[in-house]
Design a protein around this motif. Structure first.
Motif, PDB file in Angstrom:
ATOM      1  N   VAL A 174      46.233   4.593  21.061  1.00  0.00           N
ATOM      2  CA  VAL A 174      45.663   3.251  21.012  1.00  0.00           C
ATOM      3  C   VAL A 174      46.775   2.209  20.981  1.00  0.00           C
ATOM      4  CG1 VAL A 174      43.582   3.997  19.794  1.00  0.00           C
ATOM      5  CG2 VAL A 174      45.552   3.225  18.484  1.00  0.00           C
ATOM      6  N   ASN A 175      46.392   0.981  21.246  1.00  0.00           N
ATOM      7  CA  ASN A 175      47.245  -0.167  20.964  1.00  0.00           C
ATOM      8  C   ASN A 175      46.967  -0.553  19.513  1.00  0.00           C
ATOM      9  OD1 ASN A 175      48.046  -2.921  20.535  1.00  0.00           O
ATOM     10  ND2 ASN A 175      48.150  -3.212  22.734  1.00  0.00           N
ATOM     11  N   PRO A 176      47.897  -0.313  18.587  1.00  0.00           N
ATOM     12  CA  PRO A 176      47.579  -0.471  17.160  1.00  0.00           C
ATOM     13  C   PRO A 176      47.235  -1.896  16.761  1.00  0.00           C
ATOM     14  CG  PRO A 176      49.933  -0.123  17.478  1.00  0.00           C
ATOM     15  CD  PRO A 176      49.284   0.121  18.797  1.00  0.00           C
ATOM     16  N   LEU A 177      47.891  -2.890  17.361  1.00  0.00           N
ATOM     17  CA  LEU A 177      47.598  -4.275  16.994  1.00  0.00           C
ATOM     18  C   LEU A 177      46.192  -4.668  17.436  1.00  0.00           C
ATOM     19  CD1 LEU A 177      48.419  -6.977  15.803  1.00  0.00           C
ATOM     20  CD2 LEU A 177      49.464  -7.565  18.005  1.00  0.00           C
ATOM     21  N   GLU A 178      45.829  -4.322  18.684  1.00  0.00           N
ATOM     22  CA  GLU A 178      44.498  -4.671  19.159  1.00  0.00           C
ATOM     23  C   GLU A 178      43.424  -3.918  18.380  1.00  0.00           C
ATOM     24  OE1 GLU A 178      43.971  -7.113  21.017  1.00  0.00           O
ATOM     25  OE2 GLU A 178      46.064  -7.456  21.546  1.00  0.00           O
ATOM     26  N   LEU A 179      43.719  -2.685  17.974  1.00  0.00           N
ATOM     27  CA  LEU A 179      42.759  -1.945  17.155  1.00  0.00           C
ATOM     28  C   LEU A 179      42.570  -2.623  15.807  1.00  0.00           C
ATOM     29  CD1 LEU A 179      41.004   0.535  16.498  1.00  0.00           C
ATOM     30  CD2 LEU A 179      43.096   1.688  15.734  1.00  0.00           C
ATOM     31  N   THR A 180      43.665  -3.029  15.167  1.00  0.00           N
ATOM     32  CA  THR A 180      43.578  -3.660  13.853  1.00  0.00           C
ATOM     33  C   THR A 180      42.818  -4.982  13.919  1.00  0.00           C
ATOM     34  OG1 THR A 180      45.700  -2.652  13.267  1.00  0.00           O
ATOM     35  CG2 THR A 180      44.912  -4.434  11.874  1.00  0.00           C
ATOM     36  N   LEU A 181      43.134  -5.799  14.920  1.00  0.00           N
ATOM     37  CA  LEU A 181      42.428  -7.075  15.065  1.00  0.00           C
ATOM     38  C   LEU A 181      40.962  -6.847  15.408  1.00  0.00           C
ATOM     39  CD1 LEU A 181      45.106  -9.131  17.056  1.00  0.00           C
ATOM     40  CD2 LEU A 181      44.587  -9.237  14.614  1.00  0.00           C
ATOM     41  N   GLY A 182      40.682  -5.821  16.226  1.00  0.00           N
ATOM     42  CA  GLY A 182      39.299  -5.526  16.563  1.00  0.00           C
ATOM     43  C   GLY A 182      38.499  -5.059  15.364  1.00  0.00           C
ATOM     44  N   LEU A 183      39.117  -4.266  14.492  1.00  0.00           N
ATOM     45  CA  LEU A 183      38.439  -3.842  13.275  1.00  0.00           C
ATOM     46  C   LEU A 183      38.165  -5.040  12.363  1.00  0.00           C
ATOM     47  CD1 LEU A 183      40.398  -0.563  12.440  1.00  0.00           C
ATOM     48  CD2 LEU A 183      38.084  -0.743  13.330  1.00  0.00           C
ATOM     49  N   ALA A 184      39.112  -5.975  12.320  1.00  0.00           N
ATOM     50  CA  ALA A 184      38.900  -7.179  11.505  1.00  0.00           C
ATOM     51  C   ALA A 184      37.731  -7.994  12.055  1.00  0.00           C
ATOM     52  CB  ALA A 184      40.176  -8.017  11.475  1.00  0.00           C
ATOM     53  N   ASP A 185      37.651  -8.134  13.371  1.00  0.00           N
ATOM     54  CA  ASP A 185      36.530  -8.861  13.974  1.00  0.00           C
ATOM     55  C   ASP A 185      35.205  -8.171  13.670  1.00  0.00           C
ATOM     56  OD1 ASP A 185      38.248 -10.746  15.030  1.00  0.00           O
ATOM     57  OD2 ASP A 185      38.432  -9.726  16.968  1.00  0.00           O
ATOM     58  N   ALA A 186      35.192  -6.840  13.761  1.00  0.00           N
ATOM     59  CA  ALA A 186      33.966  -6.099  13.477  1.00  0.00           C
ATOM     60  C   ALA A 186      33.546  -6.276  12.023  1.00  0.00           C
ATOM     61  CB  ALA A 186      34.165  -4.620  13.798  1.00  0.00           C
ATOM     62  N   ALA A 187      34.520  -6.241  11.106  1.00  0.00           N
ATOM     63  CA  ALA A 187      34.201  -6.424   9.691  1.00  0.00           C
ATOM     64  C   ALA A 187      33.630  -7.815   9.436  1.00  0.00           C
ATOM     65  CB  ALA A 187      35.446  -6.191   8.835  1.00  0.00           C
ATOM     66  N   GLU A 188      34.232  -8.824  10.046  1.00  0.00           N
ATOM     67  CA  GLU A 188      33.736 -10.190   9.856  1.00  0.00           C
ATOM     68  C   GLU A 188      32.339 -10.361  10.440  1.00  0.00           C
ATOM     69  OE1 GLU A 188      37.393 -13.259   9.322  1.00  0.00           O
ATOM     70  OE2 GLU A 188      36.963 -12.681  11.391  1.00  0.00           O
ATOM     71  N   SER A 189      32.035  -9.632  11.508  1.00  0.00           N
ATOM     72  CA  SER A 189      30.697  -9.742  12.090  1.00  0.00           C
ATOM     73  C   SER A 189      29.631  -9.204  11.142  1.00  0.00           C
ATOM     74  CB  SER A 189      30.641  -8.990  13.423  1.00  0.00           C
ATOM     75  OG  SER A 189      30.658  -7.583  13.223  1.00  0.00           O
ATOM     76  N   LEU A 190      30.040  -8.387  10.180  1.00  0.00           N
ATOM     77  CA  LEU A 190      29.109  -7.847   9.191  1.00  0.00           C
ATOM     78  C   LEU A 190      29.106  -8.646   7.896  1.00  0.00           C
ATOM     79  CD1 LEU A 190      29.872  -4.046   9.670  1.00  0.00           C
ATOM     80  CD2 LEU A 190      27.985  -5.370  10.615  1.00  0.00           C
ATOM     81  N   GLY A 191      29.818  -9.768   7.872  1.00  0.00           N
ATOM     82  CA  GLY A 191      29.810 -10.621   6.693  1.00  0.00           C
ATOM     83  C   GLY A 191      31.008 -10.479   5.791  1.00  0.00           C
ATOM     84  N   VAL A 192      31.947  -9.596   6.117  1.00  0.00           N
ATOM     85  CA  VAL A 192      33.160  -9.467   5.311  1.00  0.00           C
ATOM     86  C   VAL A 192      34.041 -10.689   5.530  1.00  0.00           C
ATOM     87  CG1 VAL A 192      35.238  -8.099   4.934  1.00  0.00           C
ATOM     88  CG2 VAL A 192      33.066  -6.960   5.417  1.00  0.00           C
ATOM     89  N   LYS A 193      34.601 -11.220   4.453  1.00  0.00           N
ATOM     90  CA  LYS A 193      35.479 -12.380   4.544  1.00  0.00           C
ATOM     91  C   LYS A 193      36.931 -11.928   4.425  1.00  0.00           C
ATOM     92  CE  LYS A 193      31.995 -15.287   2.302  1.00  0.00           C
ATOM     93  NZ  LYS A 193      31.694 -16.138   1.126  1.00  0.00           N
ATOM     94  N   ILE A 194      37.777 -12.423   5.320  1.00  0.00           N
ATOM     95  CA  ILE A 194      39.182 -12.028   5.346  1.00  0.00           C
ATOM     96  C   ILE A 194      40.040 -13.244   5.043  1.00  0.00           C
ATOM     97  CG2 ILE A 194      41.052 -11.082   6.752  1.00  0.00           C
ATOM     98  CD1 ILE A 194      38.987  -9.517   8.313  1.00  0.00           C
ATOM     99  N   PHE A 195      40.937 -13.111   4.062  1.00  0.00           N
ATOM    100  CA  PHE A 195      41.842 -14.187   3.684  1.00  0.00           C
ATOM    101  C   PHE A 195      43.277 -13.717   3.904  1.00  0.00           C
ATOM    102  CE2 PHE A 195      37.985 -14.884   1.277  1.00  0.00           C
ATOM    103  CZ  PHE A 195      37.774 -16.255   1.436  1.00  0.00           C
ATOM    104  N   GLU A 196      43.985 -14.420   4.769  1.00  0.00           N
ATOM    105  CA  GLU A 196      45.380 -14.083   5.053  1.00  0.00           C
ATOM    106  C   GLU A 196      46.316 -14.946   4.215  1.00  0.00           C
ATOM    107  OE1 GLU A 196      45.094 -14.663   9.333  1.00  0.00           O
ATOM    108  OE2 GLU A 196      45.253 -12.489   9.599  1.00  0.00           O
TER     109      GLU A 196
END
Length: 423
Positions: A199-221
């Motif tokens: 896999v492309n690890p960066l695109e996988l990580t960002l894609g997982l973050a997008d999927a989590a946010e679509s389920l209501g998870v909030k991400i704070f950087e």
């Protein structure tokens, strides 16, 4: 707090709308989590090892399964007076947090099976949420500098998926594209596991973050955890007009003084120095190790890793086996045109490499003409070294495997810290 920006992946201070963020609803029929879940990251999502990793989705453990079983508490030769057991007792005496529990052989087997379940689950998530991460199921070849004759005879089905195949030294060299005239008997054999992906690890990580946010998870950087405190019941008087946030079992305090009240905390880090105030157990269980990767210049047709080579090697093995007559034509056709496999070995520095994928990406349009670069990773240092020295050492490790690439340039070199367990 800095809230993750989904569109440009840039951080800015939250405005009024971001203080009460609108939850993105997935078009999938997904159950929303009952609890409120947040993820905090000390930097940006995927900025460190999760986004710069080797991109090899390979199940199993780096340590052989039989070695882990030999250290289990219910193994006949287990000795509880070993140094790790003594250290566990000392840590348990000095600190309130209990040491890591002992494990049994059944736990080892269950955890090993879970790594393959995790691969299936990740594949499902990638397809369900359409994460464009260059997912290529190419299989993996693990070469060994040690003799595997005894292991092959005694533990043929001990590790790997059902279709794992042991490889001779000649088969390893053929699959990896090591010319016979350049072979120096570096590898004595190996294993091929078709149940692995790149896999492309960066695109996988960002894609997982997008999927989590679509389920209501909030991400704070840009939000770094400093300590975890247990809440105690108290009867402090509070004015009726003052808002009292609900209490959880824990208070997670950030370096900037923000407090997260929660019932559950999952610590997902280890490469950076962990404060004792976060977890004493983790602080004494991991050591940061520097590892590095390089991307060669475009090799194109000169790239030693070729599509379909695994098919021919496995087909030869099937033809020469006693059960070859039972192999149906459909099974033989299913072996055709397997992508070039990911590769690794059991050097102390753990060399690993793969070819850049040749898929035409929907969003980024990368590698349309098959650049044929090799992504090569190696080294395990306890201290950072200058980049010129790292580049020289990576080239030495690469040419040890592929002497014909000694004059190939590195277009990119990068690396950083990973969390290595002390054992």
């Amino acid at each position: 707090w800095f809230r993750r920006n989904d569109t440009k992946n840039k951080m800015k201070q939250p405005d009024d709308k971001r203080k009460t963020p609108q939850i993105q609803h997935s078009n999938q029929n997904e159950n929303k989590p009952e609890q409120q879940i947040i993820v905090i990251d000390g930097s940006t999502i995927g900025n460190f090892a999760s986004g710069r990793a080797k991109g090899l989705v390979v199940p199993g453990f780096q340590v052989p399964l039989e070695d882990l079983e030999a250290d289990a508490v219910d193994h006949e030769g287990y000795c509880d007076t070993s140094i790790p057991a003594v250290l566990d007792s000392i840590i348990s005496f000095l600190f309130s947090e209990p040491p890591a529990p002992k494990y049994t052989k059944q736990i080892v087997r269950d955890m090993y099976d879970m790594t393959y379940e995790a691969l299936d689950r990740l594949r499902h998530i990638v397809h369900r949420y359409e994460i464009d991460c260059e997912w290529v199921e190419s299989g993996s070849v693990e070469a060994s500098i040690h003799s595997i004759e005894e292991e092959q005879g005694e533990n043929e089905n001990a590790e790997g998926s059902d279709k794992t195949a042991f490889l001779s030294a000649e088969q390893v060299n053929e699959i990896m594209g090591i010319p016979e005239k350049n072979c120096k008997n570096l590898y004595q054999g190996g294993e091929y596991d078709p149940g692995c992906a790149g896999v492309n690890p960066l695109e996988l990580t960002l894609g997982l973050a997008d999927a989590a946010e679509s389920l209501g998870v909030k991400i704070f950087e840009y939000t770094k955890a400093a300590r975890i405190e247990r809440n105690r019941d108290d009867n402090d008087a509070t004015a009726a007009t003052e808002y009292v946030p609900p209490k959880g079992r824990f208070n997670l305090v950030t370096t900037e003084g923000q407090v997260v009240r929660c019932d559950h905390v999952v610590l997902c880090t280890g490469a950076e120095n962990i404060s004792n105030k976060l977890s004493r157990r983790l602080a004494y269980s991991f050591v940061p190790i520097y590892t590095w990767m390089a991307a060669t210049a475009e090799l194109r047709e000169e790239c030693p890793l070729k599509d379909g080579v695994v098919d021919s090697v496995i087909a030869k093995n099937l033809t020469g086996s006693a059960n070859s007559a039972k192999t149906s034509g459909h099974e033989a056709d299913s072996l055709t045109k397997k992508p070039a496999p990911m590769c690794g070995d059991d050097h102390v520095s753990l060399n690993y490499w793969r070819r850049t994928p040749t898929l035409v990406q929907k969003k980024f349009k990368r590698n349309e003409d098959n650049e044929g670069r090799i992504l090569f990773g190696s080294l395990a240092d306890t201290y950072p070294f200058p980049k010129w020295l790292i580049s020289w050492r990576l080239r030495y490790a690469l040419t040890e495997v592929y002497p014909q690439l000694r004059d190939v340039k590195f277009d990119h070199v990068w690396g950083g810290k990973l969390a290595f367990p002390l054992n």
